[in-house]
Structures are given as C-alpha cells and as structure tokens.
Motif scaffolding. Sequence first.
Motif, PDB file in Angstrom:
ATOM      1  N   SER A 124       8.665  -1.641   4.862  1.00 40.27           N
ATOM      2  CA  SER A 124       8.380  -1.003   3.725  1.00 40.27           C
ATOM      3  C   SER A 124       9.696  -0.487   3.081  1.00 40.27           C
TER       4      SER A 124
ATOM      5  N   GLY B  90       5.151   0.141  -4.974  1.00 38.05           N
ATOM      6  CA  GLY B  90       5.309  -0.455  -4.005  1.00 38.05           C
ATOM      7  C   GLY B  90       6.757  -0.847  -3.273  1.00 38.05           C
TER       8      GLY B  90
ATOM      9  N   LYS C 171       9.618   3.745  -2.637  1.00 36.23           N
ATOM     10  CA  LYS C 171      10.169   5.030  -3.054  1.00 36.23           C
ATOM     11  C   LYS C 171       9.340   6.486  -2.276  1.00 36.23           C
ATOM     12  N   SER C 172       8.200   6.315  -2.276  1.00 39.97           N
ATOM     13  CA  SER C 172       7.263   7.477  -1.639  1.00 39.97           C
ATOM     14  C   SER C 172       7.544   7.500  -0.152  1.00 39.97           C
ATOM     15  N   THR C 173       7.595   6.344   0.403  1.00 37.23           N
ATOM     16  CA  THR C 173       7.909   5.865   1.921  1.00 37.23           C
ATOM     17  C   THR C 173       9.258   6.604   2.091  1.00 37.23           C
TER      18      THR C 173
HETATM   19  P1  ADP Z   1       6.391   3.141  -4.143  1.00 35.48           P
HETATM   20  O1  ADP Z   1       6.431   4.600  -3.867  1.00 35.48           O
HETATM   21  O2  ADP Z   1       7.612   2.741  -4.435  1.00 35.48           O
HETATM   22  O3  ADP Z   1       5.242   2.914  -5.147  1.00 35.48           O
HETATM   23  P2  ADP Z   1       5.436   3.068  -1.394  1.00 35.48           P
HETATM   24  O4  ADP Z   1       6.574   3.673  -0.582  1.00 35.48           O
HETATM   25  O5  ADP Z   1       4.206   3.703  -1.627  1.00 35.48           O
HETATM   26  O6  ADP Z   1       5.965   2.481  -2.659  1.00 35.48           O
HETATM   27  O7  ADP Z   1       5.268   1.821  -0.603  1.00 35.48           O
HETATM   28  C1  ADP Z   1       6.032   0.826   0.001  1.00 35.48           C
HETATM   29  C2  ADP Z   1       5.166  -0.187   0.869  1.00 35.48           C
HETATM   30  O8  ADP Z   1       4.752  -0.060   1.900  1.00 35.48           O
HETATM   31  C3  ADP Z   1       3.919  -0.765  -0.190  1.00 35.48           C
HETATM   32  O9  ADP Z   1       3.966  -2.273   0.220  1.00 35.48           O
HETATM   33  C4  ADP Z   1       3.030  -0.295   0.483  1.00 35.48           C
HETATM   34  O10 ADP Z   1       1.759  -0.923   0.589  1.00 35.48           O
HETATM   35  C5  ADP Z   1       3.387   0.016   2.022  1.00 35.48           C
HETATM   36  N1  ADP Z   1       2.600   1.360   2.663  1.00 35.48           N
HETATM   37  C6  ADP Z   1       3.018   2.403   2.301  1.00 35.48           C
HETATM   38  N2  ADP Z   1       2.329   3.503   3.093  1.00 35.48           N
HETATM   39  C7  ADP Z   1       1.419   2.786   3.921  1.00 35.48           C
HETATM   40  C8  ADP Z   1       0.699   2.919   4.984  1.00 35.48           C
HETATM   41  N3  ADP Z   1       0.257   4.207   5.210  1.00 35.48           N
HETATM   42  N4  ADP Z   1       0.358   1.786   5.456  1.00 35.48           N
HETATM   43  C9  ADP Z   1       0.420   0.473   5.098  1.00 35.48           C
HETATM   44  N5  ADP Z   1       1.212   0.258   4.301  1.00 35.48           N
HETATM   45  C10 ADP Z   1       1.756   1.027   3.838  1.00 35.48           C
END
Ligand code: ADP
Length: 311
Positions: free
Chosen positions: A18, A39, A42-44
């Motif tokens: 991710s 996806g 960013k949040s991660t």
């Molecule tokens: P954004 O904030 O840019 O929309 P995220 O950081 O939410 O992106 O997600 C990045 C990737 O990690 C995505 O493919 C998402 O599906 C995956 N992902 C995020 N959180 C989880 C989780 N708790 N379990 C499995 N996959 C996750």
Amino acid sequence: MAFVELKDVVKRYGNKLSVDHLDLTIQEGEIFGLLGPNGAGKSTTIHMITGLLKMDQGDIKVDRISVKNDSLEVKKRIGLVPQDLALYETMSAAENVAFFGKLYGLRGELLRNRVSEALEFVGLQDRAKDKPETFSGGMKRRLNIACAIMHRPKLIIMDEPTVGIDPQSRNHILESVRTLNKMGSTIIYTSHYMEEVAALSDRVAILDQGHVIASGTQQELRERASQDEKIIIKASHISDQVIQELRLHPRITSITADNESIELSVPSSQVDLQDILFICAKHQVVIHSLVCEEPNLETLFLSLTGRTLRD
Ligand code: ADP
C-alpha cells in the motif's frame, strides 16, 4: 528545516504494497499537498506519520523525533483531521472539543479558553451547546477541525477534509488551512482534488500506487507537466479550410475539431492568439468563446500514468 521526514517507508496489507518505499520531506512552515487518486496510499501514509499505524519498514521523523522510538512525543505535536469524522454525537460541540483537550492534558481555565478559541476559529461559537447530531456534514467537519487544533499542534494533518461537504464549509475550511499556516503550523493536506491542492500548497507530492511519481513546487511540476498549452475555441461555421490552414501553422502541434469547437495545442511559451484569431476571421468562423488551459497537476498525472486522478 525538515519537519517531517519519511525514509524508505513500506506498508503491506497481505501481498499488496500500500505504501511502496516512500521518501518524503516536509519543511517546517509549509503547506504540503499530498495529491493522488483514491487508493494511492495517502491515508495509510498519514496514519503512519501520526503513529496510529505501524510501518513494516523504514522510519519517520517528526520534529527530529522518530515515530518508532517515541510515538507519544510525536502525537503531541500533531493535530489530525481524519477522513472519517471522530465525534461524539451525544455530547455538545464544546464537550467534544474539551474531550480532545483533556486527552492532551489541558485542564481548568486554559481548557475552557482553548475550547472557545477553537470553536470561534471554525465559526461554531454560536453552536457550542448543540450536539453534532443536529449539524450539517460541513459543520461536523469544522467541529472535527476544532478538536484537532485545540492543543495548538505544530503539525496539522488534514485527510481529504472537503469530501462531501457544502461549498460554504469547503471555503471556510480552505481559508482556515491558510490561517493556521500563517499562525505557524506546518500543514499536510491530502486530496484527490487537483484544484484544492493547487490553491493551497507550497509544495506537492503526487502519489500513485504507494509511491511518489512527482514532487516539487507547483511551478516545477507545471514545467514537467507538458510543454503544451491547450486552446479551446467554441465556434460555428468551422470549415475544412480553416482547419487546414491552422494545421499548417508552424507553432500549432496538434488540432482536433468538430462542428462546434476547435482544440489546439501550442507550446506554452509561444501561444500566438493573434495568428489563430486572424486565421479564424479570414475563414468567417464565428467565435463564441476561447479558453486557454495551462498545463496543471491533473495533466501531469495524466502524462505520467495515462490515467486521470478521478478514475
Ligand atoms: P488513499 O488514502 O490514497 O485513498 P489508502 O491509504 O486508503 O489510499 O489505501 C491505499 C491502499 O491500501 C488501497 O489499495 C487500500 O485498498 C489498501 N488498504 C488501506 N487500508 C487497508 C486495510 N486496513 N486492509 C487492507 N487494505 C488496505
């Protein structure tokens, strides 16, 4: 001075990367835009900066403190406005803000002063006694900002704070980001809206599939985006002859047209509207409107990935 430093940061969910060996530096006092489609990671990334999520590899420092070594000290310096609202619907707005203040150790008069200061800052002082269940989406978002800033953090992180809210609250939030920055906070602002990131940020990193595909000041990124500016002419009486003559123009790099419009690409530094208008007039094209589109962050993303930000 670098205020946030990410070095070789990796986060995996199962087999999926991710966040993919991410390096980022955010300078003290800047508004840093993290732009990328849903996806992108960013949040991660920001949850790892705040210490809410553990990284699998790499290190993150905030104010020279490693998140791995002392996540509590890092948390004290950060105000996070999360994408999903974190509010207690059954407590009043003031009680919500006070709850967060107590988490940061504020008590008594200082706590009361900070609560009213934060509510005033987000324009909710008149609603201090009301519960968020009576608030619009935008007001809840503003209350969430009040909760995040009431301990006067050095770093404020906002995760897509304008998704799904009314234009008035949106403008209020964008203005409050600027004010918080002027008051001395470093800001990380994530969004998949190119316009917002462009309007706010000193520097931008474009994230895709967990890594940075471009970063720099907006000017630097625009220069990378494309050498071409687009000119869109809405018109009637567009003939084959006018298209032929425009095609022969040495500075026009491409042209498409239908009955109602002509779209031209011209090198940015050499746009010559006089020539274009002259050729159109000569062939009796009736122009209704003409728009020049400079290359922007959206066109850069498109040119690097072949996709639009909002796919
Ligand atoms: P954004 O904030 O840019 O929309 P995220 O950081 O939410 O992106 O997600 C990045 C990737 O990690 C995505 O493919 C998402 O599906 C995956 N992902 C995020 N959180 C989880 C989780 N708790 N379990 C499995 N996959 C996750």
